[in-house]
Scaffold this active site. Structure first.
Site, PDB file in Angstrom:
ATOM      1  N   GLU A  40       1.308  -1.194   0.008  1.00 56.71           N
ATOM      2  CA  GLU A  40      -0.400   0.069  -0.044  1.00 56.71           C
ATOM      3  C   GLU A  40       0.800   1.472  -0.034  1.00 56.71           C
ATOM      4  O   GLU A  40       1.460   1.270   0.665  1.00 56.71           O
ATOM      5  CB  GLU A  40      -0.527  -0.173   1.093  1.00 56.71           C
ATOM      6  CG  GLU A  40      -1.633   0.861   1.702  1.00 56.71           C
ATOM      7  CD  GLU A  40      -2.922   0.836   2.944  1.00 56.71           C
ATOM      8  OE1 GLU A  40      -2.239  -0.328   4.164  1.00 56.71           O
ATOM      9  OE2 GLU A  40      -3.197   1.695   2.754  1.00 56.71           O
ATOM     10  N   LYS A 112      -9.856   2.526  -1.683  1.00 56.11           N
ATOM     11  CA  LYS A 112     -10.078   1.728  -0.626  1.00 56.11           C
ATOM     12  C   LYS A 112     -11.280   2.480  -0.108  1.00 56.11           C
ATOM     13  O   LYS A 112     -11.374   3.379   0.315  1.00 56.11           O
ATOM     14  CB  LYS A 112      -8.366   2.289   0.154  1.00 56.11           C
ATOM     15  CG  LYS A 112      -8.830   1.538   1.675  1.00 56.11           C
ATOM     16  CD  LYS A 112      -7.253   1.299   2.296  1.00 56.11           C
ATOM     17  CE  LYS A 112      -7.297   0.792   3.868  1.00 56.11           C
ATOM     18  NZ  LYS A 112      -6.088   0.447   4.550  1.00 56.11           N
ATOM     19  N   CYS A 145      -5.097  -3.003   2.454  1.00 52.49           N
ATOM     20  CA  CYS A 145      -4.810  -3.605   4.142  1.00 52.49           C
ATOM     21  C   CYS A 145      -5.974  -3.595   5.081  1.00 52.49           C
ATOM     22  O   CYS A 145      -6.434  -4.383   4.669  1.00 52.49           O
ATOM     23  CB  CYS A 145      -4.467  -2.380   4.670  1.00 52.49           C
ATOM     24  SG  CYS A 145      -3.041  -2.292   6.056  1.00 52.49           S
TER      25      CYS A 145
HETATM   26  C1  ACM Z   1      -4.033  -0.105   7.180  1.00 52.42           C
HETATM   27  O1  ACM Z   1      -5.031  -0.317   6.801  1.00 52.42           O
HETATM   28  N1  ACM Z   1      -3.523   0.786   6.591  1.00 52.42           N
HETATM   29  C2  ACM Z   1      -3.203  -0.237   8.528  1.00 52.42           C
END
Ligand code: ACM
Length: 266
Positions: A40, A112, A145
């Site tokens: 990420e 995201k 993530c």
């Molecule tokens: C995250 O979602 N970077 C912990």
């Protein structure tokens, strides 16, 4: 069917897109794979005071910015798809995104869905929905993530046909690697979690990232688990068609046995 996957675990440098391009190019030199997954926010690093501070290290999803252009060039030498997390800029909005890049350019972009903690100060919540794309006769989905803690993310991708879930990460909690074993079992898919390493500090914030990048298969077996702190490239061959069979036993097909009508909140 043989399909070669790879992941890169490294420490993205804050505020130096150029340095991150160099690290990635060096680490992946000579690698050939159908699919490579990077962490990420590989272009920018993680901790920023605010969106304004992050903006100049972000770029559009058209593949014309310096980071994505460099990765498209790399995809040509790898002869495969690269899925990377990156800070995306569209107008005045920033998104924490993952993009699939082929040698020909961007295939699809994912923003995201579930932002973690301080990310809510930097990014707009993703509006893309969960995306699956085809590459070399294989369906690949992307999530980022913290999406791991919402089983709906993997489930949506698996219901759309994903055989492999590419999962760029900057993990700080210790639970995800084990949880992804369950995500694999309940959806009978491969998962590739490419996590980052290192520590970042900003004002009174200090985050240590957990490394331990991982590959799981549809039976829940951990095909690879990496070191906690070292830069690592790992390549392995899988058969994505193992993810097509959703039978746990002759009586239970995990998708056909779902009963969505019983999942309504009453
Ligand atoms: C995250 O979602 N970077 C912990």
């Amino acid at each position: 069917m043989d399909f070669t996957i790879a992941l890169l675990q490294f420490k993205p440098t804050r505020k130096s897109v150029e340095k991150n391009i160099q690290i990635i190019h060096q680490a992946l030199e000579g690698i050939k794979a159908d699919l490579i997954v990077l962490p990420e926010l590989s272009n920018s690093g993680y901790l920023y005071k605010n969106a304004e501070d992050l903006k100049s290290f972000s770029e559009g999803n058209d593949g014309h910015g310096p980071f994505l252009r460099a990765l498209i060039d790399l995809a040509k030498t790898i002869n495969g798809v690269i899925v990377t997390g990156y800070a995306e800029k569209e107008g005045s909005y920033l998104y924490n995104s993952a993009i699939a890049l082929s040698p020909q350019g961007p295939i699809t972009n994912y923003r995201k869905t579930h932002l973690f903690d301080h990310e809510k100060m930097l990014f707009h919540p993703g509006d893309s929905g969960f995306k699956v794309f085809d590459w070399n006769n294989t369906k690949i989905g992307m999530m980022i993530c913290f999406d791991w803690i919402f089983p709906e993310a993997c489930r949506c991708l698996a219901l759309e046909g994903a055989q492999i879930i590419a999962h760029p990460a900057n993990l700080v909690l210790p639970y995800c690697q084990n949880a992804m074993v369950t995500r694999s079992i309940e959806n009978r898919v491969f998962t590739i979690t490419a996590n980052r390493i290192g520590t970042e500090k900003l004002d009174d914030m200090r985050l240590s990232f957990t490394g331990t990048s991982q590959v799981t298969d549809p039976s829940g077996a951990i095909r690879y688990r990496g070191p906690k702190e070292k830069v690592t490239v790992h390549v392995l061959t899988i058969d994505p068609n193992d993810a097509l069979d959703k039978n746990l036993n002759p009586q239970n097909d995990l998708f056909e046995d779902r009963r969505p009508e019983m999942y309504q909140l009453v």
